[in-house]
Design an enzyme around this catalytic site. Structure first.
Site, short mmCIF file in Angstrom:
data_model
loop_
_atom_site.label_atom_id
_atom_site.label_comp_id
_atom_site.label_asym_id
_atom_site.label_seq_id
_atom_site.Cartn_x
_atom_site.Cartn_y
_atom_site.Cartn_z
N LYS A 77 0.82 -1.32 0.02
CA LYS A 77 0.13 -0.05 0.11
C LYS A 77 0.83 1.28 0.11
O LYS A 77 0.63 2.17 -0.73
CB LYS A 77 -0.86 0.03 1.22
CG LYS A 77 -2.05 -1.04 1.01
CD LYS A 77 -3.05 -0.68 2.09
CE LYS A 77 -2.50 -0.30 3.58
NZ LYS A 77 -2.17 -1.28 4.12
N THR A 79 3.69 1.91 -1.04
CA THR A 79 4.41 1.96 -2.34
C THR A 79 3.58 2.44 -3.22
O THR A 79 4.24 3.33 -4.18
CB THR A 79 4.98 0.52 -2.87
OG1 THR A 79 5.95 0.10 -1.61
CG2 THR A 79 5.96 0.63 -3.88
N ARG A 100 1.61 7.77 7.62
CA ARG A 100 1.96 7.52 9.02
C ARG A 100 3.51 7.70 8.96
O ARG A 100 4.11 7.26 8.19
CB ARG A 100 1.30 6.41 9.46
CG ARG A 100 -0.17 6.45 9.78
CD ARG A 100 -0.81 4.96 9.96
NE ARG A 100 -0.75 3.98 9.38
CZ ARG A 100 -0.84 2.66 9.56
NH1 ARG A 100 -1.05 2.25 10.87
NH2 ARG A 100 -0.48 1.80 8.69
N LYS A 111 7.91 -6.62 10.20
CA LYS A 111 7.66 -6.04 9.19
C LYS A 111 8.73 -5.12 8.48
O LYS A 111 8.77 -4.99 7.40
CB LYS A 111 6.52 -4.86 9.79
CG LYS A 111 6.05 -3.89 8.44
CD LYS A 111 4.90 -3.03 8.77
CE LYS A 111 4.26 -2.22 7.58
NZ LYS A 111 3.35 -1.29 8.25
N ALA A 279 -4.01 0.24 13.40
CA ALA A 279 -5.07 0.13 12.77
C ALA A 279 -6.00 -0.84 13.40
O ALA A 279 -7.08 -1.03 12.74
CB ALA A 279 -4.59 -0.13 11.31
N PHE A 307 -3.55 -1.51 7.14
CA PHE A 307 -4.29 -2.97 6.84
C PHE A 307 -5.12 -2.85 5.69
O PHE A 307 -5.08 -1.90 4.97
CB PHE A 307 -5.06 -3.34 8.17
CG PHE A 307 -3.96 -3.76 9.35
CD1 PHE A 307 -2.68 -4.22 9.27
CD2 PHE A 307 -4.24 -3.46 10.73
CE1 PHE A 307 -1.93 -4.38 10.24
CE2 PHE A 307 -3.43 -3.59 11.90
CZ PHE A 307 -2.25 -4.12 11.47
N PHE A 387 3.93 -7.43 -9.87
CA PHE A 387 4.95 -8.20 -9.62
C PHE A 387 5.63 -8.85 -10.91
O PHE A 387 4.88 -9.11 -11.73
CB PHE A 387 5.09 -9.28 -8.42
CG PHE A 387 4.99 -8.71 -7.03
CD1 PHE A 387 5.96 -9.14 -6.12
CD2 PHE A 387 3.93 -7.92 -6.57
CE1 PHE A 387 6.04 -8.63 -4.74
CE2 PHE A 387 3.94 -7.46 -5.47
CZ PHE A 387 4.69 -7.79 -4.45
N TRP A 415 6.83 -0.18 -8.18
CA TRP A 415 8.25 -0.48 -7.37
C TRP A 415 9.43 -0.25 -8.48
O TRP A 415 10.21 0.33 -8.14
CB TRP A 415 8.07 -1.75 -6.93
CG TRP A 415 9.28 -2.63 -6.07
CD1 TRP A 415 9.23 -2.20 -4.58
CD2 TRP A 415 10.47 -2.76 -6.36
NE1 TRP A 415 10.42 -2.64 -4.09
CE2 TRP A 415 11.25 -2.89 -5.30
CE3 TRP A 415 11.17 -2.91 -7.64
CZ2 TRP A 415 12.68 -3.47 -5.35
CZ3 TRP A 415 12.47 -3.31 -7.65
CH2 TRP A 415 13.13 -3.50 -6.36
#
Length: 561
Positions: A77, A79, A100, A111, A279, A307, A387, A415
């Site tokens: 998210k 990214t 955030r 993470k 979240a 999330f 991807f 990405w």
């Protein structure tokens, strides 16, 4: 921004080769005067809201980025937020990003960093991930000052008659440390305080953090801190921070932290990074001050909720938008082929092989999230975070479904290409935000707490009903007696499933949500409904991410991603 050729394609390596613009240049491009800036080195600054000029135009449109239910395969998210922001800016929109701040606990735990990835990052990524401008330390200090004052009050005679067994606030630490979840304090004799059971939460789970992120200014921050309930007397009446007289000193600790932080993306798009509540136990969005500051400076603001859409996005619309007035004009739902395969029953180690049927099966999760967004009167946009192993046949499952259901959808390679890979997504978002919508929260605040919870469970999760523990029923009576029943609800449940069972992937139905406790957050302004095994102080995994981190001989970060 320029990036030199590289062979190491890690996020940190790509970020380290970026050439950043001085923060005063980024501010100038955003229309921020130099006298409103408080520089933290060359590439970070705080912004004083009181010194910003009035643009004299309507506040910018809000694009909320959310996602499908998270999986170990990852959705990306943050990214997509950065790539989309860069894509909108490249297309000519005056754009800002609002994110955030990362928490140190997850960074060193499982993470890793939280500043985007590849060529869609906010920079300087190592400094943002590590301490940044000290906001989280200020929040930690304010929370723990409150607790020191509280325990001193008990030690000095307890004039308020606080029941030590009914203190609901804990000390906090911005680190995953399971050994501190449950402790006993005040041992050592009469001069060492009043012995009682206590514990630590992680800083991002503190109500001080939630207050910080929902406050609309310094005065509102002071008022909200004062309204926080920290426990109950022996007669079971609530005790607030104002009763203890601690809100003023807490506000003083937060007076600089409350100013939003300005940084930049790799493409030079201005980004505000400020605040970061959980979240699940909280509402999972960056500060209201930063979002509205971005709206005052830009025509389009791209922001994020934590999330999946059943948690962060629902809370953005039912909690943050109510208090901050930042109604979303479009909601982007991020999905990956990999994650949809997992929702379709494929194991993580088998995700690289083409499996069109698994994608089709996993679409049930994405479809429910998209349907839920429409219930708020906002049109969703599907962003397929691509991807390299994704096949055309797999991608066609999502794009075909979106076309059949008249939902905007675009494949984005943010990405690998940054904003250049978000051109189609940016165009789709612009089409949606330029069309009228009928945004409204899911429920009216005047409805009983039980009805508000049931509405979320049935309308957003797809469940049948709700069962309450005996403790939750007792607290519900207290909430009603104290006049807190008009607050919105904040559902604390697993992020991995629509249900409160993390093993139920896809789009489960026919389940009952178990509410084991209700926690009034009277400063933040919501009632937390605790379901399942929600932890407010996470632990570290068997091999923490910290084990691969170091610094080189020049003091540069190594292993941060």
């Amino acid at each position: 921004m320029t990036v030199t050729p590289e062979t190491d394609m890690s996020d940190l390596a790509i970020a380290s080769r970026a050439v950043l613009q001085p923060i005063f240049e980024i501010a100038e491009s955003a229309g921020i005067p130099q006298d409103a800036l408080e520089a933290y080195g060359r590439y970070k600054a705080k912004i004083d809201p009181a010194l910003l000029p009035d643009r004299g135009v309507k506040p910018g449109k809000v694009v909320l980025v959310t996602g499908i239910s998270p999986t170990p395969a990852g959705e990306g998210k943050s990214t997509v937020v950065v790539g989309l922001g860069d894509g909108l800016a490249a297309a000519g929109s005056k754009t800002m990003i609002a994110l955030r701040e990362p928490s140190l606990g997850p960074i060193f735990g499982m993470k890793g960093g939280a500043t985007g990835g590849g060529y869609s990052q906010v920079l300087p990524m190592d400094e943002i991930n590590m301490h940044f401008t000290g906001d989280f330390h200020a929040i930690t200090s304010a929370n723990n000052l409150l607790m020191a004052i509280l325990d001193n009050h008990l030690h000095r005679g307890n004039a308020l008659g606080i029941d030590p067994r009914r203190i609901t606030f804990k000390r906090v630490l911005d680190m995953n440390d399971r050994a501190l979840r449950n402790i006993v304090i005040g041992l050592g004799g009469p001069t060492e305080g009043v012995p009682r059971e206590a514990g630590f939460d992680i800083t991002v789970a503190s109500e001080v953090m939630a207050v910080f992120c929902l406050a609309t200014g310094l005065n509102d921050l002071r008022a909200r801190l004062g309204r926080m309930t920290i426990g109950y007397t022996y007669e079971k009446t609530p005790v607030t921070v104002d009763d203890l007289g601690a809100a003023g000193a807490m506000t003083m600790l937060l007076k600089d932290a409350i100013k939003p932080n300005l940084v930049q993306t790799m493409a030079g798009t201005p980004a505000l990074i400020h605040g970061g509540p959980f979240a699940n136990i909280a509402h999972g969005c960056n500060s209201a001050i930063a979002t509205n500051m971005a709206r005052s400076l830009a025509d389009v603001v791209v922001t994020e909720a934590g999330f999946g859409a059943d948690l962060g996005a629902e809370k953005f619309m039912d909690i943050k938008a109510r208090y901050a007035g930042c109604d979303p004009d479009a909601v982007v739902i991020v999905a990956t082929i990999r994650a949809l395969k997992m929702h379709g029953g494929v194991a993580k180690d088998a995700l690289k092989a083409e499996n069109v049927e698994a994608v089709r099966s996993g679409m049930a999760n994405l479809a429910r999230h998209a349907s839920n967004i429409k219930k708020f009167g906002v049109q969703p946009v599907i962003a397929i975070n691509r991807f390299t192993e994704d096949t055309d046949a797999e991608l066609a499952v999502i794009t075909g479904w979106a076309a059949e259901n008249d939902i905007e959808c675009a494949v984005a390679d943010v990405w690998g290409q940054g904003g250049a890979g978000a051109g189609d997504l940016a165009a789709a978002v612009m089409r949606v935000i330029e069309a009228p919508n009928n945004f409204a929260p899911l429920y009216e605040l005047a409805r009983p707490v039980e009805e508000k919870i049931l509405t979320v469970v049935q309308e957003i999760y797809g469940g049948d009903g709700v069962e309450y523990s005996a403790a939750a029923k007792r607290m519900l009576e207290q909430i009603n007696a104290n006049g807190w029943d008009g607050l919105p609800v904040c559902m604390a449940k697993t992020q991995y499933s629509f249900s409160d069972d993390p093993t139920l992937l896809g789009a489960p139905e026919g389940f009952t949500v178990q509410v084991r406790d209700l926690i009034p957050k009277t400063g933040a302004g919501f009632i937390v409904a605790i379901t399942g095994a929600i932890m407010t102080m996470p632990g570290l995994p068997k091999v923490p991410a910290a084990m691969r981190m170091d610094v080189d001989e020049n003091g540069n970060a190594v292993g941060l991603s």
